[in-house]
Scaffold this motif. Structure first.
Motif, PDB file in Angstrom:
ATOM      1  N   GLU A   1      63.933  46.171  82.021  1.00 36.57           N
ATOM      2  CA  GLU A   1      62.627  46.732  81.678  1.00 36.57           C
ATOM      3  C   GLU A   1      61.751  46.945  82.905  1.00 36.57           C
ATOM      4  O   GLU A   1      60.558  47.234  82.788  1.00 36.57           O
ATOM      5  CB  GLU A   1      61.932  45.794  80.684  1.00 36.57           C
ATOM      6  N   VAL A   2      62.341  46.795  84.077  1.00 29.62           N
ATOM      7  CA  VAL A   2      61.639  46.957  85.353  1.00 29.62           C
ATOM      8  C   VAL A   2      62.470  47.897  86.229  1.00 29.62           C
ATOM      9  O   VAL A   2      63.625  48.187  85.904  1.00 29.62           O
ATOM     10  CB  VAL A   2      61.468  45.586  86.055  1.00 29.62           C
ATOM     11  N   PRO A   3      61.908  48.387  87.334  1.00 30.97           N
ATOM     12  CA  PRO A   3      62.689  49.260  88.213  1.00 30.97           C
ATOM     13  C   PRO A   3      63.992  48.597  88.651  1.00 30.97           C
ATOM     14  O   PRO A   3      63.989  47.450  89.114  1.00 30.97           O
ATOM     15  CB  PRO A   3      61.751  49.489  89.403  1.00 30.97           C
ATOM     16  N   ALA A   4      65.096  49.304  88.492  1.00 33.75           N
ATOM     17  CA  ALA A   4      66.407  48.735  88.809  1.00 33.75           C
ATOM     18  C   ALA A   4      67.290  49.798  89.455  1.00 33.75           C
ATOM     19  O   ALA A   4      67.358  50.938  88.987  1.00 33.75           O
ATOM     20  CB  ALA A   4      67.071  48.198  87.544  1.00 33.75           C
ATOM     21  N   LEU A   5      67.968  49.409  90.531  1.00 33.13           N
ATOM     22  CA  LEU A   5      68.837  50.305  91.277  1.00 33.13           C
ATOM     23  C   LEU A   5      70.205  49.667  91.440  1.00 33.13           C
ATOM     24  O   LEU A   5      70.305  48.456  91.665  1.00 33.13           O
ATOM     25  CB  LEU A   5      68.273  50.591  92.679  1.00 33.13           C
ATOM     26  N   THR A   6      71.247  50.474  91.346  1.00 36.88           N
ATOM     27  CA  THR A   6      72.583  50.014  91.723  1.00 36.88           C
ATOM     28  C   THR A   6      72.912  50.641  93.071  1.00 36.88           C
ATOM     29  O   THR A   6      72.925  51.871  93.210  1.00 36.88           O
ATOM     30  CB  THR A   6      73.644  50.426  90.690  1.00 36.88           C
ATOM     31  N   LEU A   7      73.144  49.794  94.047  1.00 33.41           N
ATOM     32  CA  LEU A   7      73.462  50.244  95.392  1.00 33.41           C
ATOM     33  C   LEU A   7      74.964  50.104  95.633  1.00 33.41           C
ATOM     34  O   LEU A   7      75.493  49.000  95.676  1.00 33.41           O
ATOM     35  CB  LEU A   7      72.673  49.425  96.415  1.00 33.41           C
ATOM     36  N   GLU A   8      75.639  51.245  95.742  1.00 30.97           N
ATOM     37  CA  GLU A   8      77.060  51.268  96.109  1.00 30.97           C
ATOM     38  C   GLU A   8      77.100  51.407  97.629  1.00 30.97           C
ATOM     39  O   GLU A   8      76.782  52.447  98.190  1.00 30.97           O
ATOM     40  CB  GLU A   8      77.773  52.438  95.434  1.00 30.97           C
ATOM     41  N   MET A   9      77.515  50.334  98.302  1.00 29.58           N
ATOM     42  CA  MET A   9      77.310  50.234  99.746  1.00 29.58           C
ATOM     43  C   MET A   9      78.375  50.915 100.591  1.00 29.58           C
ATOM     44  O   MET A   9      78.257  50.962 101.819  1.00 29.58           O
ATOM     45  CB  MET A   9      77.180  48.761 100.130  1.00 29.58           C
ATOM     46  N   GLY A  10      79.408  51.450  99.970  1.00 32.10           N
ATOM     47  CA  GLY A  10      80.476  52.116 100.694  1.00 32.10           C
ATOM     48  C   GLY A  10      81.756  52.041  99.874  1.00 32.10           C
ATOM     49  O   GLY A  10      81.763  51.469  98.780  1.00 32.10           O
ATOM     50  N   PHE A  11      82.830  52.599 100.413  1.00 39.11           N
ATOM     51  CA  PHE A  11      84.107  52.636  99.697  1.00 39.11           C
ATOM     52  C   PHE A  11      85.125  51.708 100.342  1.00 39.11           C
ATOM     53  O   PHE A  11      85.471  51.870 101.518  1.00 39.11           O
ATOM     54  CB  PHE A  11      84.659  54.060  99.663  1.00 39.11           C
TER      55      PHE A  11
END
Length: 203
Positions: free
Chosen positions: A162-172
């Motif tokens: 219910e708050v700002p949320a990000l998924t960070l994919e940091m590389g492969f």
């Protein structure tokens, strides 16, 4: 004597104003290290996504010297935490931001770079997207990997928070250049410090 008294009052008043204006608002951030326990996430040889996410999560904690940045964690060791449990925790404390840490994998080993996901199903989509656009530019300036931009995805933690949320994919993990960077001490420290600088700018 009167002039001296007035001067002292001005000094005290200025010092008081300076002290008040220097006070910073505390920013609370939940760091969500993806996967854990029996859920390995992506894998390349003996490298596991769950371990990399947890390692960088710990780097963020170790590098944080700002008492006005309060970090909370959905997991702090190698344990499996249900997605519902993660979002219940997040929604119970209502942090300023959720950063879910992950590492990508692809059959095409030339695919590379970092990217950030937000969910348009989230109550905080607009703010999430605004923050994602800023963080992806910060990464572009500081992280020597390809910028794959900001994308939408209905990931559970993003959609249900219910708050700002990000998924960070940091590389492969599947890409040699990315893998060497995100598994290195220097790379992990740069990623962690870039995240901390980004969070500090939110105050």
């Amino acid at each position: 004597m009167k002039n001296l008294f007035k001067a002292l009052l001005l000094v005290v008043a200025f010092a008081t104003v300076s002290f008040i204006s220097s006070e910073k608002e505390t920013i609370t951030v939940v760091i969500d290290a993806g996967h854990g326990g029996h859920d390995f996430g992506g894998k390349h040889d003996d490298l596991l996504e769950k371990d990399l996410a947890n390692s960088i999560s710990k780097k963020i904690e170790a590098l944080n010297s700002d008492k006005n940045i309060k970090l909370l964690f959905t997991r702090d060791d190698d344990k499996f935490v249900e997605l519902v449990e993660r979002t219940n925790f997040i929604n119970s404390i209502k942090p300023d931001l959720v950063l879910s840490l992950h590492v990508n994998n692809n059959k095409n080993t030339t695919t590379s770079g970092f990217e950030i996901f937000v969910s348009d199903k989230s109550l905080a989509y607009e703010k999430s997207n605004e923050l994602a656009q800023k963080l992806v530019l910060d990464f572009e300036k500081n992280i020597p990997l390809k910028n794959r931009g900001v994308k939408k995805a209905p990931f559970f933690v993003l959609s249900k928070s219910e708050v700002p949320a990000l998924t960070l994919e940091m590389g492969f993990l599947s890409n040699t250049t990315d893998r060497e960077y995100i598994t290195s001490e220097e790379g992990q420290n740069q990623i962690a410090q870039t995240i901390l600088n980004f969070v500090s700018d939110l105050k």
